[in-house]
Design a protein around this motif. Structure first.
Motif, short mmCIF file in Angstrom:
data_model
loop_
_atom_site.label_atom_id
_atom_site.label_comp_id
_atom_site.label_asym_id
_atom_site.label_seq_id
_atom_site.Cartn_x
_atom_site.Cartn_y
_atom_site.Cartn_z
N LYS A 1 0.83 -1.21 0.00
CA LYS A 1 0.00 0.00 0.00
C LYS A 1 0.86 1.26 0.00
O LYS A 1 0.54 2.25 -0.64
N ILE A 2 1.96 1.21 0.70
CA ILE A 2 2.87 2.35 0.74
C ILE A 2 3.46 2.58 -0.64
O ILE A 2 3.54 3.71 -1.12
N GLU A 3 3.87 1.50 -1.30
CA GLU A 3 4.44 1.63 -2.64
C GLU A 3 3.41 2.16 -3.63
O GLU A 3 3.74 2.98 -4.50
N LYS B 1 3.96 10.14 -7.15
CA LYS B 1 4.94 10.39 -8.21
C LYS B 1 4.24 10.82 -9.50
O LYS B 1 4.68 11.74 -10.18
N GLN B 2 3.14 10.16 -9.83
CA GLN B 2 2.40 10.47 -11.05
C GLN B 2 1.64 11.79 -10.97
O GLN B 2 1.51 12.50 -11.96
N HIS B 3 1.09 12.12 -9.79
CA HIS B 3 0.21 13.28 -9.66
C HIS B 3 0.85 14.47 -8.95
O HIS B 3 0.28 15.55 -8.93
#
Length: 94
Positions: free
Chosen positions: A56-58, A65-67
């Motif tokens: 879940k952390i990943e 990272k994407q947003h």
């Protein structure tokens, strides 16, 4: 693994970061009595096997990272403990 007799104190001491400890105490103190055991069980799972939170952390890291920001629903959906865990891991050197 032998079943351990957990206490509020032993859970608190098992958390690696002050922010996690504070979040734990806050959630325990504010949990409605019918929800208290489930709240404690989530924290025990995190302390007893910190690797269970890793997927879940990943996923949260990838989303950020994407947003470029945390998801809005992160706090409103009761995921504060995952947020705190993620923050704690961000503060640790690689």
């Amino acid at each position: 693994m032998a079943e351990r007799m957990w206490t509020i104190d032993s859970i608190w001491h098992g958390l690696p970061m002050p922010e996690l400890r504070q979040a734990f105490l806050q959630q325990v103190h504010l949990a409605p009595l019918p929800d208290l055991q489930a709240t404690l069980d989530r924290w025990i799972k995190l302390v007893a096997d910190p690797g269970t939170a890793q997927p879940k952390i990943e996923a949260l890291r990838e989303w950020i990272k994407q947003h470029g920001r945390e998801p809005e629903e992160l706090h409103t959906r009761g995921l504060d403990h995952w947020h705190n865990t993620w923050k704690a891991q961000q503060e640790q050197p690689d």
